[in-house]
Enzyme design. Structure first.
Site, mmCIF file in Angstrom:
data_model
loop_
_atom_site.group_PDB
_atom_site.id
_atom_site.type_symbol
_atom_site.label_atom_id
_atom_site.label_comp_id
_atom_site.label_asym_id
_atom_site.label_seq_id
_atom_site.Cartn_x
_atom_site.Cartn_y
_atom_site.Cartn_z
ATOM 1 N N ASP A 36 4.524 -0.530 -8.585
ATOM 2 C CA ASP A 36 4.217 0.242 -9.784
ATOM 3 C C ASP A 36 3.945 1.702 -9.419
ATOM 4 O O ASP A 36 3.617 2.500 -10.292
ATOM 5 C CB ASP A 36 3.007 -0.351 -10.510
ATOM 6 C CG ASP A 36 1.731 -0.282 -9.679
ATOM 7 O OD1 ASP A 36 1.823 -0.258 -8.423
ATOM 8 O OD2 ASP A 36 0.632 -0.264 -10.266
ATOM 9 N N ASP A 93 0.851 -1.183 0.000
ATOM 10 C CA ASP A 93 0.000 0.000 0.000
ATOM 11 C C ASP A 93 0.893 1.241 0.000
ATOM 12 O O ASP A 93 1.716 1.414 0.904
ATOM 13 C CB ASP A 93 -0.880 -0.016 1.254
ATOM 14 C CG ASP A 93 -1.973 1.039 1.223
ATOM 15 O OD1 ASP A 93 -1.790 2.080 0.561
ATOM 16 O OD2 ASP A 93 -3.018 0.826 1.872
ATOM 17 N N THR A 150 3.132 -11.232 -9.222
ATOM 18 C CA THR A 150 1.975 -11.326 -8.338
ATOM 19 C C THR A 150 0.712 -11.160 -9.183
ATOM 20 O O THR A 150 0.773 -10.768 -10.348
ATOM 21 C CB THR A 150 2.010 -10.217 -7.267
ATOM 22 O OG1 THR A 150 1.723 -8.952 -7.884
ATOM 23 C CG2 THR A 150 3.373 -10.151 -6.586
#
Length: 217
Positions: free
Chosen positions: A156, A120, A194
Site C-alpha cells: 500500500d 517494510d 493479509t
C-alpha cells in the site's frame, strides 16, 4: 511501530517442530524430500502473523508453502493460529530466517514463486538497499527461483511501489501484471488478503506487481 518482544518466542518455535523448521540450511536442495512430494514450492518472505500463507495452504493442497519471518516474536503469532487450526496442513512449513541468507537455505531453481506482502518500505533514501526489492535481494531471488518462477509484490506504500517498478526494470525483469488498485479491479477476486491488508486497504489503493526474471542467471 516498535516490535513487542516475546521472551519465550524461541522456546515456542522449538516446541512446534511439526511445522517450524529450525535447521533450515540442512534442507537446501532437500525441501521436496521434507514435504515428501514434488509439488511446487511457494515462499512468502516477511509472512507476519501468517494469515496469507495459512489460507493459501488450505486452498491449494497441491502446492508446498513456506512462510519466512525474520522476527521470532512475530512468527509466534502464526504458530498460535496453526495451533487453533482444526485442519492439519502438511503442505505448510514455517521458518525464522533472514532473506539475505536464502541462497544458503534453497538451492538454485528450487522455488517456483516468491511473495513479498507489505514489506517494510524503509522510506528514508539512505535505507533503500534494505528494501526487499532492492538490487541487494534480486540476485538472491533470481538464483532460487526456477525458470518459470514469479516474484509477486503487494504493497500500500506508493514509494515502495514506484521504487520496485524502477528496480525491477533496471534488473531487466519482465512485468507479467501490474495492478494499481487491487481491491477495485476486475480479475483479482481470488486475492488472499493479509491481516495488514484487511486493516489498511480502506485508506488507499493496494498495488500489486507480478514479475519474472529473464535471461541466463
Amino acid at each position: 511501530m516498535r516490535l513487542r518482544n516475546n521472551p519465550k518466542a524461541n522456546e515456542i518455535l522449538e516446541n512446534h517442530k511439526e511445522f517450524v523448521v529450525l535447521n533450515t540450511k540442512d534442507y537446501k536442495g532437500k525441501w521436496h524430500q521434507l514435504f515428501a512430494n514434488d509439488h511446487p514450492i511457494f515462499i512468502e518472505i516477511g509472512m507476519g502473523k501468517g494469515d496469507f500463507i495459512i489460507e493459501n495452504a488450505k486452498r491449494y493442497p497441491d502446492i508446498n508453502f513456506i512462510g519466512i519471518e525474520k522476527f521470532p516474536s512475530v512468527l509466534v503469532g502464526a504458530i498460535k493460529k496453526l495451533d487453533e487450526e482444526p485442519q492439519v496442513l502438511p503442505n505448510l512449513k514455517l521458518m525464522k530466517e533472514d532473506a539475505l541468507v536464502l541462497n544458503d537455505v534453497f538451492k538454485e531453481n528450487e522455488v517456483s514463486r516468491i511473495y513479498l506482502n507489505f514489506s517494510d518500505p524503509w522510506p528514508k533514501k539512505k535505507h533503500a538497499k534494505r528494501r526487499l526489492t532492492s538490487e541487494v535481494f534480486l540476485p538472491i531471488y533470481q538464483n532460487i527461483l526456477n525458470e518459470d518462477g514469479e516474484l509477486i509484490l503487494k504493497t500500500d506504500n506508493r514509494i515502495l511501489f514506484e521504487y520496485s517498478l524502477i528496480s525491477f526494470q533496471h534488473y531487466g525483469m519482465d512485468f507479467v501484471d501490474v495492478c494499481l488498485d487491487l481491491h477495485h479491479s476486475e480479475g483479482y477476486e481470488d486475492n488472499i488478503q493479509t491481516e495488514y491488508e484487511r486493516k489498511f486497504s480502506p485508506f488507499g489503493p493496494i498495488y500489486r506487481i507480478v514479475t519474472a526474471f529473464k535471461g541466463e542467471k
